[in-house]
Design a protein around this motif. Structure first.
Motif, PDB file in Angstrom:
ATOM      1  N   PHE A 477       9.789   0.932  -4.422  1.00 18.22           N
ATOM      2  CA  PHE A 477       8.994   1.351  -3.268  1.00 18.22           C
ATOM      3  C   PHE A 477       7.518   1.480  -3.649  1.00 18.22           C
ATOM      4  O   PHE A 477       6.646   0.986  -2.925  1.00 18.22           O
ATOM      5  CB  PHE A 477       9.518   2.680  -2.725  1.00 18.22           C
ATOM      6  N   PHE A 478       7.223   2.131  -4.769  1.00 13.92           N
ATOM      7  CA  PHE A 478       5.833   2.318  -5.165  1.00 13.92           C
ATOM      8  C   PHE A 478       5.180   0.996  -5.537  1.00 13.92           C
ATOM      9  O   PHE A 478       3.984   0.799  -5.291  1.00 13.92           O
ATOM     10  CB  PHE A 478       5.733   3.307  -6.323  1.00 13.92           C
ATOM     11  N   MET A 479       5.950   0.073  -6.122  1.00 17.29           N
ATOM     12  CA  MET A 479       5.382  -1.234  -6.406  1.00 17.29           C
ATOM     13  C   MET A 479       5.070  -1.975  -5.110  1.00 17.29           C
ATOM     14  O   MET A 479       4.035  -2.647  -4.985  1.00 17.29           O
ATOM     15  CB  MET A 479       6.343  -2.063  -7.262  1.00 17.29           C
ATOM     16  N   GLY A 480       5.956  -1.858  -4.113  1.00 14.07           N
ATOM     17  CA  GLY A 480       5.686  -2.468  -2.817  1.00 14.07           C
ATOM     18  C   GLY A 480       4.463  -1.857  -2.157  1.00 14.07           C
ATOM     19  O   GLY A 480       3.640  -2.569  -1.562  1.00 14.07           O
ATOM     20  N   PHE A 481       4.333  -0.536  -2.269  1.00 14.76           N
ATOM     21  CA  PHE A 481       3.173   0.130  -1.683  1.00 14.76           C
ATOM     22  C   PHE A 481       1.881  -0.323  -2.368  1.00 14.76           C
ATOM     23  O   PHE A 481       0.866  -0.559  -1.708  1.00 14.76           O
ATOM     24  CB  PHE A 481       3.339   1.645  -1.804  1.00 14.76           C
ATOM     25  N   ALA A 482       1.924  -0.454  -3.690  1.00 16.75           N
ATOM     26  CA  ALA A 482       0.743  -0.930  -4.418  1.00 16.75           C
ATOM     27  C   ALA A 482       0.395  -2.362  -4.015  1.00 16.75           C
ATOM     28  O   ALA A 482      -0.787  -2.697  -3.819  1.00 16.75           O
ATOM     29  CB  ALA A 482       0.992  -0.853  -5.927  1.00 16.75           C
ATOM     30  N   LEU A 483       1.409  -3.215  -3.875  1.00 14.08           N
ATOM     31  CA  LEU A 483       1.156  -4.591  -3.433  1.00 14.08           C
ATOM     32  C   LEU A 483       0.544  -4.610  -2.040  1.00 14.08           C
ATOM     33  O   LEU A 483      -0.349  -5.419  -1.749  1.00 14.08           O
ATOM     34  CB  LEU A 483       2.466  -5.383  -3.444  1.00 14.08           C
ATOM     35  N   GLY A 484       1.017  -3.697  -1.175  1.00 13.74           N
ATOM     36  CA  GLY A 484       0.451  -3.627   0.168  1.00 13.74           C
ATOM     37  C   GLY A 484      -0.991  -3.160   0.164  1.00 13.74           C
ATOM     38  O   GLY A 484      -1.827  -3.675   0.921  1.00 13.74           O
ATOM     39  N   LEU A 485      -1.307  -2.166  -0.684  1.00 13.60           N
ATOM     40  CA  LEU A 485      -2.693  -1.717  -0.785  1.00 13.60           C
ATOM     41  C   LEU A 485      -3.598  -2.841  -1.263  1.00 13.60           C
ATOM     42  O   LEU A 485      -4.718  -3.023  -0.757  1.00 13.60           O
ATOM     43  CB  LEU A 485      -2.786  -0.528  -1.742  1.00 13.60           C
ATOM     44  N   ILE A 486      -3.132  -3.600  -2.248  1.00 13.93           N
ATOM     45  CA  ILE A 486      -3.940  -4.709  -2.769  1.00 13.93           C
ATOM     46  C   ILE A 486      -4.115  -5.792  -1.715  1.00 13.93           C
ATOM     47  O   ILE A 486      -5.203  -6.362  -1.548  1.00 13.93           O
ATOM     48  CB  ILE A 486      -3.291  -5.281  -4.044  1.00 13.93           C
TER      49      ILE A 486
END
Length: 512
Positions: A477-486
Motif C-alpha cells: 500500500f505504501f509503495m502504491g501511495f509513493a508511486l501515486g505521489l510521484i
C-alpha cells in the motif's frame, strides 16, 4: 346531548405501542438472563464475548470518526485494517472464522472488499493506475501464481492458498495509487501515520508484560490458535520506520510544538531497545549512509543526533537509575546490546538466533528451486524442513523472501519479481532528480517511503515479511501511495502550490 366515546383507532394506537415496548423490554430481559446463565456455566466464553463486544464497539467508534473525516467507505476499511496490521501485527492477522472447515481471515476479507469497492467507485482512475509498470509486474507474478493454484489447491487445499498470499498481496499497490489521486491525500496520511506510530510506540513498551497479555487476550487463528494481544512481530521495524517518519515528514505535520516530533522519534528509537531487533541496529547505519549519499544533511543531522540521545537516556535509566527492564530476548542495558551486535557475526555465547540457521534454510529452499528451475515448486509444500521451537511445526519459509519467490515461482517468476523492484527504483530515481523543483512537502513523503522500502527489503533478507499479510499489505500500500505521489503530485512547486499550500496549517489545525 353528551356523546359516548367508543373505542377507536386513536385509543388502539397507544395500547399497541405499549405492547411493542413491553415486547422489546421482554426481549432485552431475556437476552440478559441468557447472558447471565452463559456467564455462570461457561465463564471463559463470557469473557471472550465481552472482549469481542468491546473490540466491536471500539471498531465502530473508529469507523464513525473516519466517516466524519470524509473518507469513502473503502478508505475506512483500508485505514482500519492497516492500523491493526501495524500495531497488533500477527495477532490481528490471525482473526479468522471457519466456514465448512475453510478458514477465512477477517482482515484479509475486509481488505479485498475495500479493494473491490475502490475499483467500482473509481474505474477510470483504476484504469490509469494500470499504466504503472511496477503494478503490471506484480500482476504478472499474480498470473503465474494462479496457474500454480490450478493444480496446487486440489493437491494441498488451504495451505496452497496460504502460501500464495505473498503473490496476491501485490494487488494492494492499486489501493495506494487510488488513494494518492486525491489532492488532499498527503494531509490525512500524515495525520493518520503519526497517530498510528505513536500508538505502536506505547504498545511496544508493554512487551515486558507480553505473557500477561497472552493470558488475558482472546485467541483466534487459521491453523493454530494465537493470542490477539501480546505479539510484537515486526514491531522493531515499525518503530524505526515511525522514527524516520517523524524526522522526514514531522516538520510539515506540526507547526507549533516542534519539540513533539523529536520526542516521538527518540521514544521510538528507545522502543527498539525493548524489541531488540538486530536488523534495525544495522538498519540505522544503512539509513545514515543513504541520507549522506542523497545529500539530506538536515535529516542526517537529526538522526545522527537523536540516536545518541536515545542511547544516553537508556544508559541513565538502566545504569544510573537502576531501572530493570526485560526485553524480547534479555535485559535492556548497554552490555546486552554489545553482545547482541556481536551475535550478528556468529560469535559464541551471545544472545539471539544463530545466523547459520538462515544459511541452512536458504540452502534447503534452493534445493526446491533446482528441482523446478523454470516455473518453481508452486504452493502448498514447505520449502524448508526446520522445526519451529515455539510451535513444533515446520517453519515453511527460509527467512529470506527473495529465496522464497525463487523456490516457488522459479526463474520466470523471480525475473518478473525483480522487474517490479527495478520499476520501483526507477520511480524513486525520478523523484530524486526532481527534488530541487518539486514541492518539498511531497518529496519528504516520497523520501520516507524510499527509506521504508530499503528497511523492508533489508528485513526480507533475514526474515519473511512478504510471506505474511500483516507486513506485506502495508508495504504494498505504501509503495502504491509513493508511486501515486510521484505520478500525480511530484510536479514543480508552482503547479501544485494552490493545491497543497494549506498542507501544514490544515494538518496542524485538525491534528491538535
Amino acid at each position: 346531548m353528551p356523546q359516548i366515546v367508543t373505542s377507536s383507532s386513536a385509543n388502539v394506537r397507544p395500547s399497541s405501542r405499549l405492547g411493542r415496548i413491553d415486547l422489546r423490554h421482554l426481549a432485552w430481559f431475556s437476552l440478559l438472563v441468557l447472558a447471565g446463565i452463559v456467564a455462570t456455566l461457561y465463564p471463559a466464553i463470557w469473557l471472550d464475548c465481552l472482549g469481542a463486544a468491546v473490540a466491536l464497539a471500539f471498531a465502530w467508534g473508529v469507523f464513525l470518526i473516519l466517516r466524519r473525516v470524509g473518507l469513502e467507505l473503502w478508505q475506512v476499511g483500508v485505514v482500519t485494517i492497516l492500523s491493526g496490521y501495524l500495531v497488533l501485527n500477527y495477532g490481528f492477522d490471525n482473526l479468522a472464522i471457519h466456514i465448512g472447515g475453510f478458514p477465512i481471515l477477517i482482515a484479509y476479507g475486509i481488505m479485498y472488499a475495500s479493494f473491490a469497492l475502490a475499483v467500482l467507485a473509481h474505474p477510470q482512475s483504476a484504469g490509469q493506475a494500470l499504466h504503472e509498470p511496477a503494478l503490471l509486474c506484480l500482476l504478472g507474478v499474480l498470473a503465474l501464481s494462479c496457474l500454480h493454484l490450478v493444480t496446487d489447491i486440489p493437491a494441498y487445499g488451504s495451505l496452497a492458498f496460504r502460501d500464495c498470499t505473498m503473490c496476491f498481496d501485490g494487488v494492494f499497490v492499486l489501493l495506494g495509487l487510488l488513494w494518492a489521486t486525491k489532492s488532499e491525500s498527503p494531509h490525512f496520511m500524515a495525520k493518520w501515520l503519526t497517530i498510528v506510530f505513536a500508538i505502536n510506540m506505547v504498545y511496544s513498551f508493554t512487551l515486558p508484560w507480553k505473557e500477561k497479555l497472552w493470558s488475558w487476550s482472546p485467541k483466534s487463528g487459521v491453523f493454530l490458535p494465537a493470542p490477539i494481544l501480546g505479539n510484537y512481530r515486526g514491531s522493531g521495524d515499525v518503530l524505526f520506520t515511525g522514527a524516520l517518519f517523524c524526522i522526514c515528514v514531522g516538520s510539515y505535520v506540526i507547526n507549533r510544538s516542534r519539540w513533539l516530533m523529536p520526542v516521538l522519534a527518540v521514544g521510538q528509537i528507545l522502543g527498539i531497545a525493548v524489541t531488540q531487533v538486530r536488523r534495525m541496529y544495522l538498519g540505522i547505519v544503512v539509513v545514515i549512509v543513504i541520507l549522506i549519499l542523497l545529500g539530506e544533511i538536515k535529516k542526517f543531522a537529526r538522526l545522527f543526533t537523536l540516536v545518541p540521545v536515545a542511547i544516553a537516556v537508556l544508559f541513565f535509566a538502566t545504569t544510573v537509575g537502576g531501572l530493570d527492564i526485560s526485553g524480547r530476548i534479555g535485559k535492556v542495558n548497554l552490555a546486552f546490546f554489545v553482545d547482541h551486535i556481536r551475535s550478528i557475526s556468529g560469535a559464541e555465547d551471545t544472545p539471539g538466533s544463530d545466523p547459520q540457521s538462515r544459511v541452512i534454510m536458504g540452502k534447503q529452499a534452493l534445493q526446491h528451486f533446482l528441482a523446478h528451475p523454470v516455473f518453481g515448486e508452486g504452493f502448498g509444500q514447505p520449502v524448508v524442513s526446520v522445526i519451529d521451537g515455539e510451535t513444533d511445526t515446520v517453519t515453511r519459509t527460509p527467512h529470506n523472501s527473495s529465496i522464497t519467490y525463487l523456490a516457488r515461482l522459479g526463474a520466470v517468476g523471480f525475473a518478473v519479481w525483480i522487474a517490479f523492484h527495478v520499476c520501483l527504483w526507477a520511480r524513486f530515481v525520478r523523484a530524486f532528480r526532481q527534488r530541487r523543483s518539486c514541492d518539498k512537502r511531497v518529496y519528504s513523503f516520497v523520501l520516507w517511503a524510499f527509506l521504508f522500502y530499503v528497511l523492508f527489503m533489508w528485513s526480507s533478507l533475514v526474515e519473511s515479511p512478504f510471506e505474511y499479510p500483516y507486513t506485506a499489505i502495508p508495504f504494498y500500500f505504501f509503495m502504491g501511495f509513493a508511486l501515486g505521489l510521484i505520478r500525480w503530485h511530484l510536479s514543480p512547486k508552482n503547479k501544485v502550490e494552490q493545491r497543497l499550500a494549506a498542507y501544514p496549517s490544515t494538518v496542524a489545525k485538525s491534528y491538535l
